[in-house]
Design an enzyme around this catalytic site. Structure first.
Site, PDB file in Angstrom:
ATOM      1  N   LYS A 185       0.175  -4.479  10.716  1.00 51.66           N
ATOM      2  CA  LYS A 185       0.639  -3.769   9.620  1.00 51.66           C
ATOM      3  C   LYS A 185      -0.153  -2.462   9.480  1.00 51.66           C
ATOM      4  CE  LYS A 185       2.161  -7.525   6.611  1.00 51.66           C
ATOM      5  NZ  LYS A 185       1.764  -8.367   5.490  1.00 51.66           N
ATOM      6  N   HIS A 221     -13.299  -5.205   7.914  1.00 48.84           N
ATOM      7  CA  HIS A 221     -13.122  -6.684   8.249  1.00 48.84           C
ATOM      8  C   HIS A 221     -11.920  -6.934   9.058  1.00 48.84           C
ATOM      9  CE1 HIS A 221     -10.477 -10.314   6.871  1.00 48.84           C
ATOM     10  NE2 HIS A 221     -11.697 -10.907   6.789  1.00 48.84           N
ATOM     11  N   ASN A 222     -10.853  -6.491   8.760  1.00 47.88           N
ATOM     12  CA  ASN A 222      -9.734  -6.398   9.445  1.00 47.88           C
ATOM     13  C   ASN A 222      -9.681  -5.867  11.148  1.00 47.88           C
ATOM     14  OD1 ASN A 222      -8.383  -7.200   7.158  1.00 47.88           O
ATOM     15  ND2 ASN A 222      -6.554  -6.262   7.476  1.00 47.88           N
ATOM     16  N   GLU A 263     -11.540  -8.530  12.607  1.00 49.12           N
ATOM     17  CA  GLU A 263     -10.461  -9.691  12.462  1.00 49.12           C
ATOM     18  C   GLU A 263      -9.494  -9.483  13.951  1.00 49.12           C
ATOM     19  OE1 GLU A 263      -7.952 -10.381   8.964  1.00 49.12           O
ATOM     20  OE2 GLU A 263      -6.227 -10.011  10.203  1.00 49.12           O
ATOM     21  N   ALA A 292       0.714  -1.152  -0.026  1.00 55.63           N
ATOM     22  CA  ALA A 292      -0.072  -0.080   0.050  1.00 55.63           C
ATOM     23  C   ALA A 292       0.928   1.369  -0.086  1.00 55.63           C
ATOM     24  CB  ALA A 292      -0.867   0.091   1.255  1.00 55.63           C
ATOM     25  N   SER A 337      -9.097 -10.921   0.924  1.00 56.64           N
ATOM     26  CA  SER A 337      -8.992 -11.616   2.267  1.00 56.64           C
ATOM     27  C   SER A 337      -8.916 -12.949   2.154  1.00 56.64           C
ATOM     28  CB  SER A 337     -10.076 -11.110   3.188  1.00 56.64           C
ATOM     29  OG  SER A 337      -9.806 -11.512   4.219  1.00 56.64           O
ATOM     30  N   LYS A 385     -12.793  -3.814   3.692  1.00 56.52           N
ATOM     31  CA  LYS A 385     -11.891  -4.647   3.883  1.00 56.52           C
ATOM     32  C   LYS A 385     -11.197  -4.405   5.232  1.00 56.52           C
ATOM     33  CE  LYS A 385      -8.514  -7.842   3.467  1.00 56.52           C
ATOM     34  NZ  LYS A 385      -7.480  -7.315   4.699  1.00 56.52           N
TER      35      LYS A 385
HETATM   36  C1  6PG Z   1      -6.715 -10.770   5.101  1.00 54.38           C
HETATM   37  C2  6PG Z   1      -5.727 -10.386   6.389  1.00 54.38           C
HETATM   38  C3  6PG Z   1      -4.439  -9.508   5.869  1.00 54.38           C
HETATM   39  C4  6PG Z   1      -3.746  -9.067   6.868  1.00 54.38           C
HETATM   40  C5  6PG Z   1      -2.434  -9.592   7.064  1.00 54.38           C
HETATM   41  C6  6PG Z   1      -1.576  -8.445   8.131  1.00 54.38           C
HETATM   42  O1  6PG Z   1      -7.751 -10.400   5.024  1.00 54.38           O
HETATM   43  O2  6PG Z   1      -6.039 -11.788   4.249  1.00 54.38           O
HETATM   44  O3  6PG Z   1      -6.531  -9.460   7.211  1.00 54.38           O
HETATM   45  O4  6PG Z   1      -5.138  -8.523   4.984  1.00 54.38           O
HETATM   46  O5  6PG Z   1      -3.527  -7.522   6.740  1.00 54.38           O
HETATM   47  O6  6PG Z   1      -2.760 -10.774   7.561  1.00 54.38           O
HETATM   48  O7  6PG Z   1      -2.522  -8.282   9.206  1.00 54.38           O
HETATM   49  P1  6PG Z   1      -1.716  -7.530  10.522  1.00 54.38           P
HETATM   50  O8  6PG Z   1      -2.403  -6.272  10.339  1.00 54.38           O
HETATM   51  O9  6PG Z   1      -2.323  -8.391  11.664  1.00 54.38           O
HETATM   52  O10 6PG Z   1      -0.428  -7.341  10.321  1.00 54.38           O
END
Ligand code: 6PG
Length: 506
Positions: A288, A213-214, A217, A86, A138, A210
Site C-alpha cells: 500500500k 514501523h512499516n 515491518e 489516506a 498498528s 508509524k
Molecule cells: C499495521 C500494518 C498496516 C499495513 C497494512 C498494509 O501496522 O497494522 O502495517 O498499517 O499498512 O497491513 O501493508 P502493506 O504496505 O504491506 O500493503
C-alpha cells in the site's frame, strides 16, 4: 439506522475494517460511540456486532445519517475519530465536519495511515476551525479490535484530553515482564497493564514513526521470507517442516508476531487440494506504500537503510512474474555448490542470520527516526517508541524490550549496533550469518535483505571505506573536490590531466 437521543462521548467516522474494530474497542472500554459512514450498512454492521458481542450491556454504538446529527449527539468539546483511506478522503471528512458546524475546541483524530507531511499540513490548515490531531494505529483488524499500538502526535493540550481514551483502548504489556497481556474478550475492557500508547511529539511525528514501523515491518517480513526460501528451495524442506522450525524459533530471541503468523501460513492446507496453501499463493507481493515512503525518506535524509529499501525492491521484483518465468528458462544459476552444512546446523545458522539481520533492520529504522527527528526538530523518545511496539503492532516482538533498554541506558545512542547487549549478540551469532549469506549466494537463492544487512554491518564497522577512490573518481571527471585525511580542513582538486601541476586547495 438507530437514532436514539443519546449524548455520546466519542464520534466515529468511517466504519470500515479498522474503523469498526476501533469503535467496538472504544465501546468495550466504556465509551458511547456516535458512528457515521457514507455507507450506512457499515454503521448497521457495527451496531449489530456490538449487540451480538455484548447483549448483556446497554447499546454502546449509535448510528447517525448525517454529520449534523453526529455533531449534535456528542458531548462538547467533541472528540471525533476518523478512519478513512489516506489522502483526499481525510480532507473530505474534515470539510464535511466544518460544514456541519464543528467547533474550534473540538478534536478530530485521523487514525489512518496518512503521509506524515499531510498530517503536519492539516494541523495548520484546520487550526482556526478545529484541533486536527492524529494517531497512527498498528496491529491490523485484530489489533484495532482488541488492543493496537498507538502513535499519537499533535497538540499537547489535545493529548491531555485524548490520553485516557488511547491508553484504555491500546494493547497492554505486563510492566514486570515486558510481555504482552493477552487480549480481552469481546464486551470486556482491555486488561490492565502498561499501555502501548505514548505521545510521540509534534503533529506528523506519530505518522512518521508509524511509517518507519512499516518500513521495519517490510524488512522483517522479507528477512523471514528469505530464510523460508533457503529452507524450501535449497534444503527441500516442506512448508510444515519449516513451520515447525519457526515455532521452535518463536521460543527464543526471535519470538514475534511475524514469526508466529508465518508458521500459521506455512502450516495452512488448501481445503480443496489439500496442498500447502503457500504453494498455491501467487508470488507477487502487494504494497500500500508505507514501506516505500520509508525508503524514500531514508534516501532523502541520507539515512543508510539498505535492508528496509531492499525489502521494498524485493516486492517490486516479485511483481515481475511473467518476466521471471521467462528468465528462469534462460538465465542459469550456479552449476554446483550451495548448502554444504548439515540440516540441523544449517537451521541453527539460519536462525542466527535472521536474528542478526533483524538487529540491523531495526537499527536502520531507529537511526532513520533519529536523523528525521534532527531534521524536523522532533524530540522523539526512542525507548518509549520501542516500548509501545512490544504489543499490539505488527512488529511486536520480545526483541523490542532490549531495544527499549538500550535507549533507556543511552538516549543518545548513535546506533543499536553500538549498544553492549547487541554488540554481544552480533559477536556471538555473526559467523553463522556470514555462512548463510555465502551459502545462499552459492546456492543461487536470492537473499538480498539478509545480505544487505551484513553489508550494512560490515560497512558500519569499517574504519576506511572505498569512498576515498569514489571521491577521486568524482574529482577526476567533475572536479568535485575532496577532503584529505592528513589535513582537517579544506577541499582539494587535482589537475588530473596535468600530472606535474600541484594539487589545488579550493
Ligand atoms: C499495521 C500494518 C498496516 C499495513 C497494512 C498494509 O501496522 O497494522 O502495517 O498499517 O499498512 O497491513 O501493508 P502493506 O504496505 O504491506 O500493503
Amino acid at each position: 439506522m438507530n437514532k436514539q437521543a443519546v449524548t455520546a462521548s466519542i464520534g466515529f467516522v468511517g466504519l470500515g475494517v479498522m474503523g469498526k474494530s476501533l469503535a467496538l474497542n472504544l465501546a468495550d472500554n466504556g465509551y458511547t460511540v456516535a458512528a457515521f459512514d457514507l455507507e450506512s450498512h457499515r454503521v448497521d454492521a457495527a451496531i449489530a456486532q456490538d449487540r451480538l458481542e455484548a447483549p448483556h450491556l446497554p447499546q454502546r454504538i449509535f448510528g447517525y445519517s448525517s454529520y449534523t446529527e453526529l455533531l449534535s449527539s456528542l458531548s462538547t468539546p467533541r472528540i471525533i475519530m476518523v478512519s478513512v483511506p489516506a489522502g483526499d478522503p481525510v480532507d473530505q471528512v474534515c470539510n464535511q465536519l466544518i460544514d456541519a458546524g464543528i467547533e474550534s475546541e473540538d478534536i478530530v483524530v485521523d487514525t489512518g495511515n496518512s503521509l506524515w507531511t499531510d498530517t503536519r499540513d492539516r494541523e495548520k490548515h484546520y487550526a482556526d476551525r478545529f484541533i486536527f490531531f492524529s494517531t497512527a494505529v498498528s496491529g491490523g483488524e485484530e489489533g484495532a479490535r482488541f488492543g493496537p499500538a498507538l502513535m499519537p502526535s499533535g497538540d499537547p493540550v489535545a493529548w491531555t484530553r485524548l490520553r485516557p481514551v488511547f491508553e484504555a483502548i491500546s494493547a497492554k504489556v505486563d510492566a514486570a515482564t515486558g510481555l504482552p497481556i493477552e487480549r480481552n474478550e469481546p464486551g470486556n475492557p482491555v486488561k490492565e497493564g502498561e499501555p502501548c500508547a505514548a505521545y510521540i511529539g509534534d503533529s506528523g511525528s506519530g505518522h512518521y514513526v508509524k511509517m518507519v514501523h512499516n518500513g521495519i515491518e517490510y524488512a522483517d517480513m522479507q528477512l523471514i521470507c528469505e530464510v523460508y526460501h533457503v529452507m524450501r528451495h535449497a534444503m527441500a524442506m516442506t512448508p510444515s517442516e519449516i513451520a515447525s522450525v519457526l515455532r521452535e524459533w518463536n521460543k527464543g530471541p526471535l519470538h514475534s508476531y511475524l514469526i508466529e503468523i508465518s508458521a500459521e501460513v506455512l502450516d495452512h492446507k488448501d481445503q480443496e487440494t489439500g496442498k500447502p496453501l503457500v504453494d498455491i499463493i501467487m508470488d507477487k507481493a502487494g504494497q500500500k506504500g508505507t514501506g516505500l515512503w520509508t525508503a524514500v525518506s531514508a534516501l532523502q535524509i541520507g539515512a543508510p537503510a539498505p535492508t528496509i529499501t531492499n525489502a521494498v525492491f524485493a516486492r517490486a521484483l516479485s511483481t515481475l512474474k511473467e518476466v521471471r518465468v521467462a528468465a528462469s528458462k534462460t538465465l542459469p544459476g550456479p552449476k554446483s555448490g550451495g548448502i554444504t552444512t548439515d540440516k540441523e546446523h544449517m537451521i541453527e545458522q539460519l536462525h542466527d542470520a535472521l536474528y542478526c539481520a533483524k538487529i540491523c533492520a531495526y537499527a536502520q529504522g531507529f537511526q532513520l527516526m533519529q536523523l528525521a527527528a534532527k531534521e524536523h526538530g522532533w524530540d522523539l523518545n526512542f525507548s518509549s517508541i520501542a516500548k509501545i511496539w512490544r504489543a499490539g503492532c505488527i512488529i511486536r516482538a520480545v526483541f523490542l524490550q532490549p531495544i527499549a533498554d538500550a535507549f533507556e541506558r543511552n538516549p543518545q545512542l548513535d546506533s543499536l549496533l553500538m549498544d553492549p547487549f547487541f554488540v554481544e549478540q552480533l559477536v556471538r551469532y555473526q559467523d553463522n550469518w556470514r555462512s548463510v549469506v555465502a551459502q545462499a549466494v552459492l546456492a543461487g537463492i536470492p537473499a538480498g535483505a539478509i545480505s544487505s544487512a551484513l553489508a550494512y554491518y560490515d560497512s558500519y564497522r569499517t574504519e576506511v571505506l572505498p569512498a576515498n577512490l569514489l571521491q577521486g573518481q568524482r574529482d577526476y571527471f567533475g572536479a568535485h573536490t575532496f577532503a584529505r585525511v592528513d589535513l582537517n580542513e579544506g577541499k582539494y582538486h587535482v589537475h588530473w590531466s596535468e600530472p606535474g601541476r600541484p594539487m589545488r586547495k579550493v
